[in-house]
Design a protein around this motif. Structure first.
Motif, short mmCIF file in Angstrom:
data_model
loop_
_atom_site.label_atom_id
_atom_site.label_comp_id
_atom_site.label_asym_id
_atom_site.label_seq_id
_atom_site.Cartn_x
_atom_site.Cartn_y
_atom_site.Cartn_z
N ASN A 1 -1.93 9.75 11.25
CA ASN A 1 -3.00 8.88 11.75
C ASN A 1 -3.19 7.65 10.85
OD1 ASN A 1 -3.79 10.82 13.84
ND2 ASN A 1 -4.57 12.04 12.14
N PRO A 2 -2.11 6.89 10.64
CA PRO A 2 -2.16 5.82 9.64
C PRO A 2 -3.17 4.72 9.98
CG PRO A 2 -0.17 5.66 11.00
CD PRO A 2 -0.79 6.99 11.31
N ASP A 3 -3.88 4.31 8.96
CA ASP A 3 -4.81 3.19 9.05
C ASP A 3 -4.10 1.97 8.46
OD1 ASP A 3 -6.75 1.25 8.68
OD2 ASP A 3 -8.27 2.65 7.94
N PRO A 4 -3.76 0.97 9.29
CA PRO A 4 -3.02 -0.19 8.78
C PRO A 4 -3.71 -0.89 7.61
CG PRO A 4 -3.05 -0.19 11.18
CD PRO A 4 -4.00 0.88 10.73
N SER A 5 -5.02 -0.82 7.57
CA SER A 5 -5.74 -1.52 6.50
C SER A 5 -5.53 -0.88 5.14
CB SER A 5 -7.24 -1.57 6.82
OG SER A 5 -7.83 -0.27 6.72
N LEU A 6 -5.04 0.36 5.11
CA LEU A 6 -4.82 1.07 3.85
C LEU A 6 -3.38 0.97 3.35
CD1 LEU A 6 -6.79 4.37 4.63
CD2 LEU A 6 -7.59 2.36 3.37
N ARG A 7 -2.52 0.39 4.16
CA ARG A 7 -1.08 0.44 3.87
C ARG A 7 -0.71 -0.23 2.55
NH1 ARG A 7 3.60 -2.62 5.11
NH2 ARG A 7 5.41 -1.35 5.68
N GLU A 8 -1.12 -1.46 2.35
CA GLU A 8 -0.69 -2.18 1.16
C GLU A 8 -1.24 -1.55 -0.11
OE1 GLU A 8 1.65 -4.44 1.10
OE2 GLU A 8 1.79 -4.09 3.27
N ARG A 9 -2.48 -1.12 -0.07
CA ARG A 9 -3.05 -0.47 -1.25
C ARG A 9 -2.34 0.85 -1.53
NH1 ARG A 9 -7.04 -0.47 -4.79
NH2 ARG A 9 -8.01 1.48 -5.43
N ARG A 10 -1.98 1.59 -0.48
CA ARG A 10 -1.27 2.85 -0.69
C ARG A 10 0.12 2.61 -1.29
NH1 ARG A 10 -2.25 5.79 4.05
NH2 ARG A 10 -4.05 6.54 2.88
N ILE A 11 0.79 1.59 -0.83
CA ILE A 11 2.10 1.26 -1.40
C ILE A 11 1.97 1.02 -2.90
CG2 ILE A 11 3.87 -0.54 -1.46
CD1 ILE A 11 3.60 -0.74 1.58
N GLU A 12 0.89 0.36 -3.28
CA GLU A 12 0.67 0.07 -4.70
C GLU A 12 0.28 1.32 -5.48
OE1 GLU A 12 -2.28 -2.66 -7.54
OE2 GLU A 12 -2.33 -2.87 -5.35
#
Length: 239
Positions: free
Chosen positions: A220-231
């Protein structure tokens, strides 16, 4: 340690090199953005869950190498362990309802697809592995049953591994997929994809293990969390 090229089961081939090199490092990190859940498994923990599952399959359900097992589960940390357990027990995994399956591992929401199966193990897919509530009569609760089994397993043989493909063929496809995707043992891989077909399962799960990489799987990915999660997860590859 067994020579990987002589391994007879997929867990022997993909887990043993990781267990020798980095047993305590994160191997699968699972998120559910709908609930905020995060679960992390080391190689040792994943292997223990897989061994318990293999013992459950052999000792409680009485399956022998070559039996067919339907896995009706999403991409999830418990699914990762169930799959390895099936392969350690030498059984063939199919990813859809199958009239020839001797056992079905199914998410609680898919129990309606298991009515004719000889044996059914239900998974709640609760982040912490809680049991299924209001379990139908005759259905085994995976979370409850698996915990009493040993966390070591000695393989007794194998047949086909995945949708009719033997272990060497699955390994070859996984290695080719890892090479095509540029995966290596230093990678931390982010994926939001499903494992609903053999191709998806090989590309998004087995290829990561074969490469010796670690997986960050997001439901259930939230696109708004993607970049922070990558970091924060130090992701190096995105599938």
């Amino acid at each position: 340690m067994r020579d990987v090229e002589q391994a007879t089961t997929l867990p022997e081939a993909v887990l043993e090199p990781i267990l020798e090199r980095e047993p305590a490092a994160p191997r699968i990190t699972w998120y559910d953005d709908a609930t905020g859940a995060r679960i992390e498994l080391s190689a040792v923990t994943l292997a223990n869950w897989a061994a318990k599952t293999a013992n459950l399959i052999r000792d409680e359900f009485g399956l022998t190498p070559g039996a067919r097992v339907a896995v009706l589960l999403p991409a999830h940390w418990q699914t990762a362990a169930v799959l390895l357990g099936c392969w350690w027990a030498g059984t063939e995994v199919v990813l859809q309802p199958d009239p020839d399956a001797e056992l079905v591992f199914a998410a609680a929401g898919r129990l309606g697809e298991t009515e004719d199966a000889p044996e059914v193990a239900a998974l709640s897919l609760d982040p912490m592995g809680a049991p299924v509530r209001d379990l139908p009569l005759g259905v085994t609760d995976y979370a409850t049953a698996v915990r009493v089994h040993g966390d070591q397993f000695r393989p007794g043989g194998t047949g086909a591994a995945l949708d009719g493909m033997p272990v060497p063929e699955v390994l070859t496809l996984a290695r080719k997929s890892a090479a095509r995707q540029g995966l290596s043992e230093t990678d931390r891989v982010l994926s939001t994809g499903s494992w609903d077909t053999a191709e998806e399962l090989i590309d998004r799960y087995l290829a990561v293990l074969v490469a010796g990489a670690s997986l960050v799987q997001v439901a259930n990915p939230d696109p708004s969390l993607r970049e922070r999660r990558i970091e924060t997860e130090r992701v190096t590859q995105v599938l």
